[in-house]
Design an enzyme around this catalytic site. Structure first.
Site, short mmCIF file in Angstrom:
data_model
loop_
_atom_site.label_atom_id
_atom_site.label_comp_id
_atom_site.label_asym_id
_atom_site.label_seq_id
_atom_site.Cartn_x
_atom_site.Cartn_y
_atom_site.Cartn_z
CB SER A 43 53.15 30.17 37.35
OG SER A 43 53.91 29.43 38.30
CE1 TYR B 271 55.58 27.86 33.09
CE2 TYR B 271 55.73 28.23 35.46
CZ TYR B 271 55.00 27.86 34.35
OH TYR B 271 53.69 27.47 34.49
#
Length: 257
Positions: free
Chosen positions: A148, A161
């Site tokens: 990501s 995350y």
């Protein structure tokens, strides 16, 4: 004899974890359209079967292999059975992930451990199984991790995350160094903001739409199907000298100030 198209994947078998929907399903569709035999993976056999049937109805060669990548015993048994029945998997896409938008005030160390296990440890586990099988067979391969842009960015109220995805980037580089002598490349795709089912609420939020207009060069959400091209490229012979790279597919988010 006609030359082979540069991104052709005929004769290859691809396993994609977390591919019953969203970006995983779109990458599966792209790899299968390029000619690969694709094996979908997820925890829910029913949903996975529906996804596989959807792609088969499009004329694509797709099977399903349900198991939980965070369950070491189940993963080992499923992969051993898969290799015995279907032969080697020479393209692996580690796409399983989990979203937990919480900050330091509520995110416990156990919560962080769970996120790292889901994103990093499971990817290592599956990559190890696949790579060792390819090495035994003296075959080249491709491993693609789905990271990501948040592996490179920080955001208040969203601790776990970015930590987990940064770990996945490190794993990408480490495995590339380890597996390069065996002709197995390891790269990562770092998506930006895509309008998937997981992000449906944010995608319809005018505040987020304006934020992306200002924050990305292209000024919009990514469409899920726009992730497939880079996966096909990294899986193909055209990327035979590309390894240890994290490629952002983010509309310019990480480069726009």
């Amino acid at each position: 004899m006609a030359p082979t198209p540069p991104f052709a994947l005929a004769g290859h078998t691809a396993l994609l974890t977390g591919s019953a929907r969203g970006l995983g399903l779109e990458m599966a569709r792209g790899l299968a359209t390029a000619g690969a035999r694709v094996i979908l993976n997820g925890r829910d056999p029913g949903r996975l079967g529906q996804a596989a049937q959807l792609l088969r109805d499009e004329g694509l060669a797709v099977d399903a292999c349900p198991f939980d990548v965070t369950d070491a015993t189940a993963a080992a048994a499923a992969l051993a059975s898969l290799f015995e029945a279907s032969g080697p998997v020479d393209i692996l896409v580690n796409n399983v992930g989990q979203r937990d938008r919480r900050g330091l005030d509520v995110m416990t160390a156990d919560d962080l451990t769970r996120m790292v296990d889901t994103h990093v440890i499971s990817a290592y586990r599956i990559s190890r199984f696949v790579a060792q099988d390819l090495i035994r067979r003296s075959l080249p391969g491709r491993i693609i991790n789905v990271s990501s842009v948040l592996s490179q960015l920080g955001r208040s109220g969203d601790v776990a995350y970015p930590v987990a995805k940064a770990g996945l980037d490190g794993l990408t580089r480490a495995l590339a160094a380890e597996l390069g002598p065996h002709a197995i490349t390891v790269n990562a795709i770092a998506p930006g903001s895509f309008a998937t089912e997981t992000n449906a609420a944010l995608a319809s939020d005018p505040v987020w739409q304006e934020r992306l207009r200002m924050r990305t060069a292209l000024g919009r959400w990514g469409r899920p199907e726009e992730i497939a091209g880079v996966a096909v490229f990294l899986a193909s012979d055209s990327a035979s000298y590309v390894t240890a790279q994290v490629i952002a597919v983010d509309g310019g988010m990480t480069a726009t100030f």
